[in-house]
Scaffold this motif. Structure first.
Motif, mmCIF file in Angstrom:
data_model
loop_
_atom_site.group_PDB
_atom_site.id
_atom_site.type_symbol
_atom_site.label_atom_id
_atom_site.label_comp_id
_atom_site.label_asym_id
_atom_site.label_seq_id
_atom_site.Cartn_x
_atom_site.Cartn_y
_atom_site.Cartn_z
ATOM 1 N N SER A 179 0.855 -1.189 0.000
ATOM 2 C CA SER A 179 0.000 0.000 0.000
ATOM 3 C C SER A 179 0.886 1.232 0.000
ATOM 4 C CB SER A 179 -0.930 0.015 1.219
ATOM 5 O OG SER A 179 -0.173 0.090 2.413
ATOM 6 N N GLY A 180 0.403 2.295 -0.604
ATOM 7 C CA GLY A 180 1.140 3.556 -0.621
ATOM 8 C C GLY A 180 2.291 3.581 -1.606
ATOM 9 N N ASN A 181 3.119 4.616 -1.485
ATOM 10 C CA ASN A 181 4.260 4.848 -2.371
ATOM 11 C C ASN A 181 5.576 4.637 -1.641
ATOM 12 O OD1 ASN A 181 2.646 5.586 -4.548
ATOM 13 N ND2 ASN A 181 2.611 7.738 -3.949
ATOM 14 N N LEU A 182 6.665 4.773 -2.394
ATOM 15 C CA LEU A 182 8.013 4.787 -1.825
ATOM 16 C C LEU A 182 8.335 6.205 -1.396
ATOM 17 C CD1 LEU A 182 9.890 2.828 -4.623
ATOM 18 C CD2 LEU A 182 8.977 1.898 -2.510
ATOM 19 N N THR A 183 8.838 6.377 -0.190
ATOM 20 C CA THR A 183 9.361 7.677 0.211
ATOM 21 C C THR A 183 10.727 7.883 -0.420
ATOM 22 O OG1 THR A 183 8.160 7.621 2.290
ATOM 23 C CG2 THR A 183 10.038 9.112 2.168
ATOM 24 N N ASN A 184 11.594 6.863 -0.333
ATOM 25 C CA ASN A 184 12.939 6.906 -0.916
ATOM 26 C C ASN A 184 13.333 5.531 -1.426
ATOM 27 O OD1 ASN A 184 13.131 9.183 1.287
ATOM 28 N ND2 ASN A 184 14.759 9.569 -0.194
ATOM 29 N N MET A 185 14.087 5.513 -2.530
ATOM 30 C CA MET A 185 14.735 4.306 -3.030
ATOM 31 C C MET A 185 16.046 4.727 -3.646
ATOM 32 S SD MET A 185 14.986 1.114 -3.626
ATOM 33 C CE MET A 185 15.472 -0.166 -4.766
ATOM 34 N N ASP A 186 17.151 4.314 -3.019
ATOM 35 C CA ASP A 186 18.495 4.581 -3.536
ATOM 36 C C ASP A 186 19.176 3.249 -3.768
ATOM 37 O OD1 ASP A 186 18.378 7.417 -3.405
ATOM 38 O OD2 ASP A 186 18.709 7.304 -1.252
ATOM 39 N N ALA A 187 19.690 3.037 -4.972
ATOM 40 C CA ALA A 187 20.306 1.756 -5.311
ATOM 41 C C ALA A 187 21.331 1.935 -6.418
ATOM 42 C CB ALA A 187 19.232 0.766 -5.736
ATOM 43 N N THR A 188 22.208 0.925 -6.565
ATOM 44 C CA THR A 188 23.201 0.901 -7.626
ATOM 45 C C THR A 188 23.268 -0.509 -8.197
ATOM 46 O OG1 THR A 188 24.496 2.590 -6.491
ATOM 47 C CG2 THR A 188 25.604 1.378 -8.239
ATOM 48 N N LEU A 189 23.270 -0.616 -9.525
ATOM 49 C CA LEU A 189 23.339 -1.904 -10.210
ATOM 50 C C LEU A 189 24.744 -2.123 -10.766
ATOM 51 C CD1 LEU A 189 21.749 -4.405 -11.309
ATOM 52 C CD2 LEU A 189 21.444 -3.078 -13.422
ATOM 53 N N TYR A 190 25.262 -3.333 -10.537
ATOM 54 C CA TYR A 190 26.571 -3.744 -11.052
ATOM 55 C C TYR A 190 26.428 -4.979 -11.928
ATOM 56 C CZ TYR A 190 28.760 -0.621 -7.674
ATOM 57 O OH TYR A 190 29.144 0.487 -6.955
ATOM 58 N N GLY A 191 27.230 -5.041 -12.972
ATOM 59 C CA GLY A 191 27.352 -6.244 -13.786
ATOM 60 C C GLY A 191 28.583 -7.020 -13.354
ATOM 61 N N ILE A 192 28.493 -8.341 -13.351
ATOM 62 C CA ILE A 192 29.598 -9.195 -12.915
ATOM 63 C C ILE A 192 29.941 -10.158 -14.045
ATOM 64 C CG2 ILE A 192 30.397 -10.856 -11.194
ATOM 65 C CD1 ILE A 192 28.114 -9.727 -9.363
ATOM 66 N N LYS A 193 31.176 -10.047 -14.560
ATOM 67 C CA LYS A 193 31.596 -10.929 -15.641
ATOM 68 C C LYS A 193 31.841 -12.322 -15.095
ATOM 69 C CE LYS A 193 33.623 -7.401 -18.589
ATOM 70 N NZ LYS A 193 34.842 -6.893 -19.208
#
Length: 194
Positions: A179-193
């Motif tokens: 229910s409701g929204n996100l107040t905050n979302m901080d993230a980082t995506l990495y690729g791994i060979k």
């Protein structure tokens, strides 16, 4: 230099890494968070670091779905198993195992006490690992490991394994609240060979 008489210059090859930052995300006030369109054949594995996930109310749980070609997949292809650790100010402690293999239309990724709704009080931090999201010969496998400060002075851990039970490539993942929204979302995506 071989004769020791004059300086010599060489071109140094640029540094390479098998663990490559692909994208950073910082969102507020959204109904969902989507990490989409970053998977390529360059990497077989990906890791999403979640630095902060906060709901906008104290009666919500976190859910997830895979993305396919820019849209959330709402078919009944989701199963999950996870365990949860819990402690509060009493102190009261517990460890629980939960899961479902029957077909669901999303993954329920948190359980127990509700998500935190105040940035200064905590929220979810953790990692989400994807294996071979572009594969078409086996189910998509995703592991996650979360720690969270919940409302009412509760701390929880959640570790789980999720399957998307379809042999089709995925383009990303979506997180949303019950229910409701996100107040905050901080993230980082990495690729791994591999």
């Amino acid at each position: 230099n071989s004769g020791g008489t004059a300086p010599e210059w060489v071109t140094v090859a640029p540094a390479t890494s098998d663990f490559v930052k692909l994208q950073s995300y910082s969102e507020t006030g959204q109904s969902e968070f989507e990490c989409d369109g970053e998977f390529t054949s360059t990497y077989e594995m990906y890791r999403l670091y979640i630095r902060l996930y906060i709901a906008d109310n104290t009666s919500s749980q976190m859910y997830g779905r895979v993305m396919k070609s820019g849209s959330a997949d709402t078919t009944s292809n989701y199963s999950i198993v996870y365990h949860q650790g819990y402690t509060d100010g009493t102190p009261s402690n517990s460890i629980n195992a939960r899961g479902y293999y029957t077909s669901q239309t999303s993954w329920k990724m948190t359980d127990g006490d509700y998500l935190e709704d105040t940035v200064g009080d905590g929220g979810i931090i953790g990692t989400v690992d994807f294996y071979n999201p572009l594969g078409t010969t086996s189910y998509t496998s995703i592991n996650y490991n979360f720690g969270q400060k919940c409302n009412a002075n509760v701390q929880q851990t959640q570790q789980g394994f999720m399957l998307h039970k379809a042999t089709t490539a995925i383009s990303g993942i979506q997180f949303y609240n019950s229910s409701g929204n996100l107040t905050n979302m901080d993230a980082t995506l990495y690729g791994i060979k591999h």
